[in-house]
Design an enzyme around this catalytic site. Structure first.
Site, PDB file in Angstrom:
ATOM      1  N   LYS A 279       0.820  -1.218   0.000  1.00 37.57           N
ATOM      2  CA  LYS A 279       0.000   0.000   0.000  1.00 37.57           C
ATOM      3  C   LYS A 279       0.857   1.272   0.000  1.00 37.57           C
ATOM      4  O   LYS A 279       2.059   1.243   0.301  1.00 37.57           O
ATOM      5  CB  LYS A 279      -0.943  -0.003   1.207  1.00 37.57           C
ATOM      6  CG  LYS A 279      -2.028  -1.114   1.124  1.00 37.57           C
ATOM      7  CD  LYS A 279      -3.383  -0.610   0.718  1.00 37.57           C
ATOM      8  CE  LYS A 279      -4.354  -1.713   0.314  1.00 37.57           C
ATOM      9  NZ  LYS A 279      -5.242  -2.150   1.377  1.00 37.57           N
ATOM     10  N   ARG A 314      -4.072  -9.629   4.754  1.00 40.99           N
ATOM     11  CA  ARG A 314      -4.431  -9.775   3.329  1.00 40.99           C
ATOM     12  C   ARG A 314      -3.215  -9.344   2.509  1.00 40.99           C
ATOM     13  O   ARG A 314      -2.818  -8.187   2.566  1.00 40.99           O
ATOM     14  CB  ARG A 314      -5.652  -8.900   3.022  1.00 40.99           C
ATOM     15  CG  ARG A 314      -6.130  -8.975   1.584  1.00 40.99           C
ATOM     16  CD  ARG A 314      -7.322  -8.048   1.356  1.00 40.99           C
ATOM     17  NE  ARG A 314      -7.814  -8.139  -0.002  1.00 40.99           N
ATOM     18  CZ  ARG A 314      -7.310  -7.451  -1.022  1.00 40.99           C
ATOM     19  NH1 ARG A 314      -6.309  -6.621  -0.838  1.00 40.99           N
ATOM     20  NH2 ARG A 314      -7.810  -7.593  -2.235  1.00 40.99           N
TER      21      ARG A 314
END
Ligand code: HH2
Length: 348
Positions: A279, A314
């Site tokens: 991210k 995740r």
């Protein structure tokens, strides 16, 4: 009342503090302090509702019939435009082969999505979304025979229903079952496990909505509201895992603040999932521009999240994460945690 465990300990340190009566158990360790409505107190000074809330943190809620240890959810994007892989697993046969590889690498869950949710991403019609993912889910469910459950990453009730019929076992909704008026009722009727993620607006509008006074407190309150809304539609708390939605309506400094204060989410009585893999904040903290080159930073952030109470990661890089989590788990002594609550004992 807002209850936030502080002073978290793991392994030997946790056991000694518990033996000396200066800590209370927290899934995977112990905590010595708590912030109760803003005031920081030692656990020995807790009473009344605060003590009830504190005691509820001692066990990891059971979820999705999966083991009581940190879990790895492998990402399978059947999209041409995902932020992290730019569509590398776009073709259905490639996606099935990659899914089988992720399962062999030790993924506990395979998360299959057909719509990119990167900031500014265009909507994909549910028909197109289903055409992308249903053949992949059906083929993986057949090949894996239930050994590795499949989650469907979607905001659309029709896609959730079709994916569950095709062999998916879990719903992962970045809108927290709030995008679509049908989805909460569907999940309640099917009784399947569900991930409720926090975001504001939609992927198209969320970038302008990342304005917080205290991001952790506001995300906790908004997740509590999503949980209450789902429960009002008949979803049981024991079906739910909660996710702060790293990268969704969050500014550059919001992700670190949320990860540091993850214990605040534990008070809602559900397992906590985080998606930090590749991210933007990992890029911002490390100075690495390309998402695919952010594995080391993603591992550091994932293990940090586990140490703050997350129990499901995740991730794109399953083999590397499984190795890192196994070593972290062995060193921090998760085995010594008091155990798993039976379904529904967490208050759902
Ligand atoms: N992040 C993404 C998508 N789905 N679901 C949950 N529960 N938590 C997350 O953090 C999360 C999610 C975005 O990542 P990715 O799937 O790699 O990208 P894209 O949306 O561009 O396909």
């Amino acid at each position: 009342m807002r209850f936030e465990p502080l002073g978290l300990l793991h392994g030997e340190d946790a056991r000694h503090a518990l033996d000396r009566g200066v800590a209370l158990p927290f899934a995977g360790g112990a905590f010595t302090l708590a912030r109760v409505d803003g005031a920081v107190l030692p656990v020995g000074a807790l009473g009344g509702e605060a003590l009830v809330r504190a005691r509820a943190l001692g066990v990891l809620p059971a979820w999705a019939d999966l083991p009581a240890r940190p879990l790895v959810m492998g990402i399978l994007n059947v999209t041409p435009d995902s932020f992290s892989d730019g569509g590398a697993t776009w073709a259905a046969n490639t996606a099935v082969a990659v899914g089988l590889r992720l399962a062999a690498e030790g993924a506990d869950i395979l998360d299959v999505g057909g719509e990119s949710t990167r900031p500014g991403a265009a909507r994909v019609a549910p028909d197109e979304e289903q055409a992308r993912i249903l053949p992949v889910i059906a083929a993986l469910a057949r090949a894996l025979g239930g050994r590795v459950p499949i989650s469907v990453d979607t905001r659309n009730a029709a896609t959730m229903a079709a994916a569950l019929d095709a062999g998916a076992a879990i719903v992962n909704d970045v809108s927290g079952l709030a995008h679509d008026g049908e989805s909460a009722g569907l999940v309640a009727r099917r009784g399947c496990p569900v991930v409720l993620m926090h975001m504001r607006g939609t992927p198209a509008t969320m970038a302008g909505l990342a304005r917080y006074g205290d991001v952790a407190v506001e995300v906790e309150a908004e997740l509590a509201a999503l949980l209450a809304r789902a429960e009002a539609a008949g979803v049981r708390r024991s079906q739910v895992a909660l996710d702060p939605g790293i990268g969704f309506a969050k500014g550059a400094e919001d992700a670190p603040a949320l990860l540091r204060r993850l214990p605040l989410l534990l008070g809602l009585g559900c397992r906590v999932l985080v998606g930090v893999s590749r991210k933007g904040f990992v890029g911002a903290l490390s100075g690495v521009a390309e998402p695919w080159a952010r594995l080391p930073g993603s591992l550091a952030a994932g293990l940090f999240a586990l140490s703050r109470g997350a129990s499901i990661l995740r991730v794109h890089d399953v083999a590397a994460t499984v190795q890192a989590v196994r070593v972290w788990d062995a060193l921090t002594g998760w085995e010594e945690s008091p155990g798993v609550l039976p379904p529904d004992a967490a208050g759902g």
